[in-house]
Design a protein around this motif. Structure first.
Motif, PDB file in Angstrom:
ATOM      1  N   PRO A  41       0.811  -1.216   0.000  1.00 30.43           N
ATOM      2  CA  PRO A  41       0.000   0.000   0.000  1.00 30.43           C
ATOM      3  C   PRO A  41       0.842   1.264   0.000  1.00 30.43           C
ATOM      4  CG  PRO A  41      -0.874  -1.586   1.576  1.00 30.43           C
ATOM      5  CD  PRO A  41       0.457  -2.120   1.116  1.00 30.43           C
ATOM      6  N   ALA A  42       2.067   1.179   0.526  1.00 24.94           N
ATOM      7  CA  ALA A  42       2.929   2.366   0.563  1.00 24.94           C
ATOM      8  C   ALA A  42       3.222   2.874  -0.841  1.00 24.94           C
ATOM      9  CB  ALA A  42       4.231   2.049   1.290  1.00 24.94           C
ATOM     10  N   ILE A  43       3.352   1.970  -1.812  1.00 29.25           N
ATOM     11  CA  ILE A  43       3.653   2.381  -3.177  1.00 29.25           C
ATOM     12  C   ILE A  43       2.490   3.188  -3.755  1.00 29.25           C
ATOM     13  CG2 ILE A  43       4.081   1.530  -5.520  1.00 29.25           C
ATOM     14  CD1 ILE A  43       5.620  -0.809  -4.214  1.00 29.25           C
ATOM     15  N   ALA A  44       1.278   2.696  -3.584  1.00 30.20           N
ATOM     16  CA  ALA A  44       0.106   3.437  -4.066  1.00 30.20           C
ATOM     17  C   ALA A  44      -0.025   4.767  -3.336  1.00 30.20           C
ATOM     18  CB  ALA A  44      -1.150   2.594  -3.880  1.00 30.20           C
ATOM     19  N   ASN A  45       0.234   4.759  -2.033  1.00 31.73           N
ATOM     20  CA  ASN A  45       0.125   5.999  -1.260  1.00 31.73           C
ATOM     21  C   ASN A  45       1.142   7.036  -1.718  1.00 31.73           C
ATOM     22  OD1 ASN A  45      -1.924   4.882   0.237  1.00 31.73           O
ATOM     23  ND2 ASN A  45      -0.715   4.605   2.095  1.00 31.73           N
ATOM     24  N   LEU A  46       2.385   6.617  -1.922  1.00 29.37           N
ATOM     25  CA  LEU A  46       3.420   7.564  -2.330  1.00 29.37           C
ATOM     26  C   LEU A  46       3.167   8.129  -3.720  1.00 29.37           C
ATOM     27  CD1 LEU A  46       6.514   5.673  -0.925  1.00 29.37           C
ATOM     28  CD2 LEU A  46       5.672   7.895  -0.133  1.00 29.37           C
ATOM     29  N   THR A  47       2.462   7.368  -4.550  1.00 29.41           N
ATOM     30  CA  THR A  47       2.073   7.874  -5.865  1.00 29.41           C
ATOM     31  C   THR A  47       1.011   8.952  -5.718  1.00 29.41           C
ATOM     32  OG1 THR A  47       2.582   5.747  -6.899  1.00 29.41           O
ATOM     33  CG2 THR A  47       1.133   7.237  -8.119  1.00 29.41           C
ATOM     34  N   ALA A  48       0.049   8.715  -4.826  1.00 34.59           N
ATOM     35  CA  ALA A  48      -1.043   9.672  -4.633  1.00 34.59           C
ATOM     36  C   ALA A  48      -0.626  10.872  -3.793  1.00 34.59           C
ATOM     37  CB  ALA A  48      -2.231   8.967  -3.970  1.00 34.59           C
ATOM     38  N   VAL A  49       0.159  10.623  -2.745  1.00 28.42           N
ATOM     39  CA  VAL A  49       0.599  11.675  -1.820  1.00 28.42           C
ATOM     40  C   VAL A  49       2.092  11.463  -1.593  1.00 28.42           C
ATOM     41  CG1 VAL A  49       0.268  12.742   0.449  1.00 28.42           C
ATOM     42  CG2 VAL A  49      -1.680  11.670  -0.707  1.00 28.42           C
ATOM     43  N   PRO A  50       2.952  12.170  -2.314  1.00 26.54           N
ATOM     44  CA  PRO A  50       4.389  11.880  -2.307  1.00 26.54           C
ATOM     45  C   PRO A  50       5.142  12.384  -1.075  1.00 26.54           C
ATOM     46  CG  PRO A  50       3.943  13.708  -3.764  1.00 26.54           C
ATOM     47  CD  PRO A  50       2.596  13.221  -3.278  1.00 26.54           C
ATOM     48  N   PHE A  51       4.665  11.978   0.075  1.00 31.41           N
ATOM     49  CA  PHE A  51       5.290  12.337   1.348  1.00 31.41           C
ATOM     50  C   PHE A  51       5.234  11.134   2.273  1.00 31.41           C
ATOM     51  CE2 PHE A  51       3.596  16.235  -0.454  1.00 31.41           C
ATOM     52  CZ  PHE A  51       4.658  17.120  -0.329  1.00 31.41           C
ATOM     53  N   ALA A  52       6.125  11.092   3.249  1.00 31.15           N
ATOM     54  CA  ALA A  52       6.127  10.032   4.249  1.00 31.15           C
ATOM     55  C   ALA A  52       6.621  10.610   5.563  1.00 31.15           C
ATOM     56  CB  ALA A  52       7.026   8.879   3.809  1.00 31.15           C
ATOM     57  N   VAL A  53       6.266   9.959   6.655  1.00 21.30           N
ATOM     58  CA  VAL A  53       6.741  10.378   7.972  1.00 21.30           C
ATOM     59  C   VAL A  53       7.308   9.159   8.690  1.00 21.30           C
ATOM     60  CG1 VAL A  53       6.165  11.477  10.162  1.00 21.30           C
ATOM     61  CG2 VAL A  53       4.951  12.164   8.067  1.00 21.30           C
ATOM     62  N   ALA A  54       8.553   9.270   9.118  1.00 20.58           N
ATOM     63  CA  ALA A  54       9.225   8.184   9.837  1.00 20.58           C
ATOM     64  C   ALA A  54       9.226   8.499  11.327  1.00 20.58           C
ATOM     65  CB  ALA A  54      10.658   8.028   9.338  1.00 20.58           C
ATOM     66  N   SER A  55       8.784   7.534  12.124  1.00 20.73           N
ATOM     67  CA  SER A  55       8.720   7.715  13.576  1.00 20.73           C
ATOM     68  C   SER A  55       9.667   6.755  14.275  1.00 20.73           C
ATOM     69  CB  SER A  55       7.300   7.464  14.089  1.00 20.73           C
ATOM     70  OG  SER A  55       6.381   8.401  13.572  1.00 20.73           O
ATOM     71  N   ALA A  56      10.359   7.252  15.297  1.00 21.25           N
ATOM     72  CA  ALA A  56      11.171   6.402  16.167  1.00 21.25           C
ATOM     73  C   ALA A  56      10.335   6.043  17.389  1.00 21.25           C
ATOM     74  CB  ALA A  56      12.429   7.150  16.597  1.00 21.25           C
TER      75      ALA A  56
END
Length: 200
Positions: A41-56
């Motif tokens: 699902p991350a691939i489809a999401n990054l296509t639609a909304v090209p941002f991500a947030v990484a949490s520690a």
């Protein structure tokens, strides 16, 4: 070898529904590379909304939960990019896609750091938390590794769990052990292992 940051990455689609998954972010100069396997699902999401947030996080149940089908973890909105972070994050990095290297198996997303935030101090993992992380990664590779190798590594990691785990780590480890046992108990309906989680 590249430096790999083990973290929990959240992407969102056009519907703003978060997909939470552990990933190994590959250091790339001042940014990172995210390389999920198809299908994810991350691939489809990054296509639609090209941002991500990484949490520690120091709650390794989040990592173990994501690779065993438990994804209902509380999130809150990111500050400068469209997306969300773990509500209980120790720190988070907001990322924007700068370029994509398309691939039928494993595309690579080059990510620029937009914002980094520290929420509270973190002293690092203990041995049991590190063992859960390794066990979670191992559990995503069951279709790729010989059973005897998986069982040997799990037996070794169990030593750290028995000696240093608290209640959270014990619960997380039980989820991973159950996933692996289920995989080998049902060889003709093997669990999917390529949703991008904990991938390097």
């Amino acid at each position: 070898m590249a430096f790999i940051l083990e973290t929990v990455v959240i992407t969102v689609g056009a519907d703003d529904v978060p997909h939470i998954a552990p990933y190994g972010l590959i250091a790339d100069g001042a940014g990172y590379i995210l390389a999920p396997f198809h299908p994810s699902p991350a691939i489809a999401n990054l296509t639609a909304v090209p941002f991500a947030v990484a949490s520690a996080t120091d709650d390794v149940r989040v990592i173990a939960g994501c690779v065993t089908g438990r994804r209902d973890w509380e999130t809150v909105p990111a500050e400068e990019v469209p997306g969300r972070r773990l509500a209980d994050a120790l720190a988070h990095i907001e990322l924007a896609v700068e370029a994509v290297e398309h691939d039928e198996v494993r595309p690579k997303y080059r990510l620029k750091v937009v914002r980094e935030v520290m929420h509270r101090p973190w002293l690092g993992y203990n041995r049991a938390q590190a063992a859960v992380l390794e066990g979670a990664i191992l559990s995503t590779r069951l279709a790729m590794l010989p059973r005897d190798k998986v069982e040997r590594e799990m037996a070794y990691l169990t030593i750290a769990i028995e000696k240093t785990a608290g209640p959270r780590e014990q619960e997380a480890w039980a989820w991973i052990a159950d996933r692996i046992a289920q995989h080998y108990a049902e060889p003709h309906t093997a669990l999917a292992t390529k949703d991008g989680e904990a991938s390097h």
